[in-house]
Design an enzyme around this catalytic site. Sequence first.
Site, PDB file in Angstrom:
ATOM      1  N   GLU A 140      -1.644  53.966 -21.553  1.00 41.88           N
ATOM      2  CA  GLU A 140      -0.438  54.801 -21.478  1.00 41.88           C
ATOM      3  C   GLU A 140       0.248  54.653 -22.825  1.00 41.88           C
ATOM      4  OE1 GLU A 140       2.978  55.968 -21.678  1.00 41.88           O
ATOM      5  OE2 GLU A 140       3.593  54.369 -20.312  1.00 41.88           O
ATOM      6  N   LYS A 171      -0.593  39.734 -20.944  1.00 44.01           N
ATOM      7  CA  LYS A 171       0.026  39.452 -22.236  1.00 44.01           C
ATOM      8  C   LYS A 171       1.199  40.404 -22.403  1.00 44.01           C
ATOM      9  CE  LYS A 171      -0.161  41.053 -26.312  1.00 44.01           C
ATOM     10  NZ  LYS A 171       1.257  40.854 -26.754  1.00 44.01           N
ATOM     11  N   CYS A 190       8.878  56.384 -23.773  1.00 44.66           N
ATOM     12  CA  CYS A 190       7.768  57.214 -24.237  1.00 44.66           C
ATOM     13  C   CYS A 190       7.836  58.632 -23.684  1.00 44.66           C
ATOM     14  CB  CYS A 190       6.440  56.563 -23.868  1.00 44.66           C
ATOM     15  SG  CYS A 190       6.305  56.152 -22.111  1.00 44.66           S
ATOM     16  N   GLU A 225       6.714  60.089 -33.036  1.00 45.66           N
ATOM     17  CA  GLU A 225       7.525  59.461 -32.001  1.00 45.66           C
ATOM     18  C   GLU A 225       8.553  58.550 -32.675  1.00 45.66           C
ATOM     19  OE1 GLU A 225       6.748  57.561 -27.631  1.00 45.66           O
ATOM     20  OE2 GLU A 225       5.500  56.786 -29.255  1.00 45.66           O
TER      21      GLU A 225
END
Length: 480
Positions: free
Chosen positions: A245, A170, A279, A379
């Site tokens: 992750e 997906k 990231c 973040e």
Amino acid sequence: MNEHLSFYIDGKWVTPEGRQTLDVINPATEEPFARIALGTKSDADNAVAAAKRAFPSYSRATRQERLDLLNAVIEVYRKRHDDLAEAISQEMGAPMTLAKQAQAAAGLGHLTRVVEVLKTYEFEGAINNTLVVREPIGVVGLITPWNWPLNQIACKVGPALAAGCTMVLKPSEISPISALVFTEIMHEAGVPAGVYNLVNGDGPTVGEAISRHPDIDMVSFTGSTRAGILVAKAAADTVKRVHQELGGKSPNIILDDADLEAAITHGARGCFNNSGQSCNAPTRLLVPRNRQEEVAAIARRIAEATVVGDPRSADTTIGPVVSEVQFNRIQDLITAGIKEGATLVTGGLGRPEGLNRGFYVRPTVFADVTNDMRIAREEIFGPVLSILPYGSEEEAIAIANDTVYGLSSYVTSGDPERARRIARQIRAGMVHINGSRGDNAAPFGGYKQSGNGREWGRYGFEDYLEVKSMFGYLNAGKAA
């Protein structure tokens, strides 16, 4: 507008069970350029059933058969490289140079790397009279993000194929077109029916169905920490393996003996690259307090030399961020930085001058940032650099480790031994020493809320294997 209203299940393109669709927006124009179907739980069930049927046969494929299949995928991938780059640029705004040389190229790099791993990997070993073997874990669900779409698809699909797993992918509904091109590559390469399946959809529907499905043996998820927690909770009832992750807030420690010009230039460019949507970006720049003014001047120069614009222009350094939601989140965090007392060195709110359309963000630098500010803790996922001054080496390490994340980190020093010593004290899954690049043969992944498990190379490959002990296997002919 191109319509992609089918899913790939059991070796063929099929009509979805539901009728819901989604426009895919080009972030440079804010206009839709494609439409996809959104899957339902039934679509996910159909894909999982196909993967489950294919597993007994494919899991017994020989090493050479898997190598031949992977090499066929690589051959077709090379043929379609520019098509992949075009899709990536349109769906998430990457400049064409970046899309070709980094985004699409990264996917190819992972596929070629896993071939090298598979060629020599030892699947069996003896311990006393026990044979210990590694076997494919089973049916895997792969949920991938929008920021490096082909990088993440390939570093999951490649090792899954190499290990002998079957799978359901997906991709992000925000950047699904490159995944559809990748699926065409898989089909042309001759991947057996049911081994690889694709269902488009959103996280709460298809992602949830995959995570919760009793016939999925492992979920490999890349995305935000918030979404990763939901995946883990959904998977818990069936005690499946969950590989994650997740987010990062990577510190970049510049020591007082470093070449400041080179280190700050490298770090700022790394922060702004891919419009800050990585990231592992070095977003927290830790510098000696008595050098902060000099550092800020260098970072300002790099930010203001960063050309924000049309992804199709050869002059463009960074394109837009991926969506209006992402644009608004970045604006909110820039506002928070100003309100909390950080010094705005350059950039700030709104679009760059001359860009009135598209989700473009001004490359932004803050100084005098403290580690309790939102811009130091959350973040941002945009081209925003926070400069945090420190007084001593010990304080720099403490600031670096004072985060819920632990994905990547960076250390620069004129003394290699000093840099190595600092690197050993940072609580993160990766440390880049003196500007070194990542290595796709080495493990990629993080500590703490940056996830668990590892991707890339042998370590990523082993996440798709189970370990079996067969006691007495080596002396089975003897009486107990």
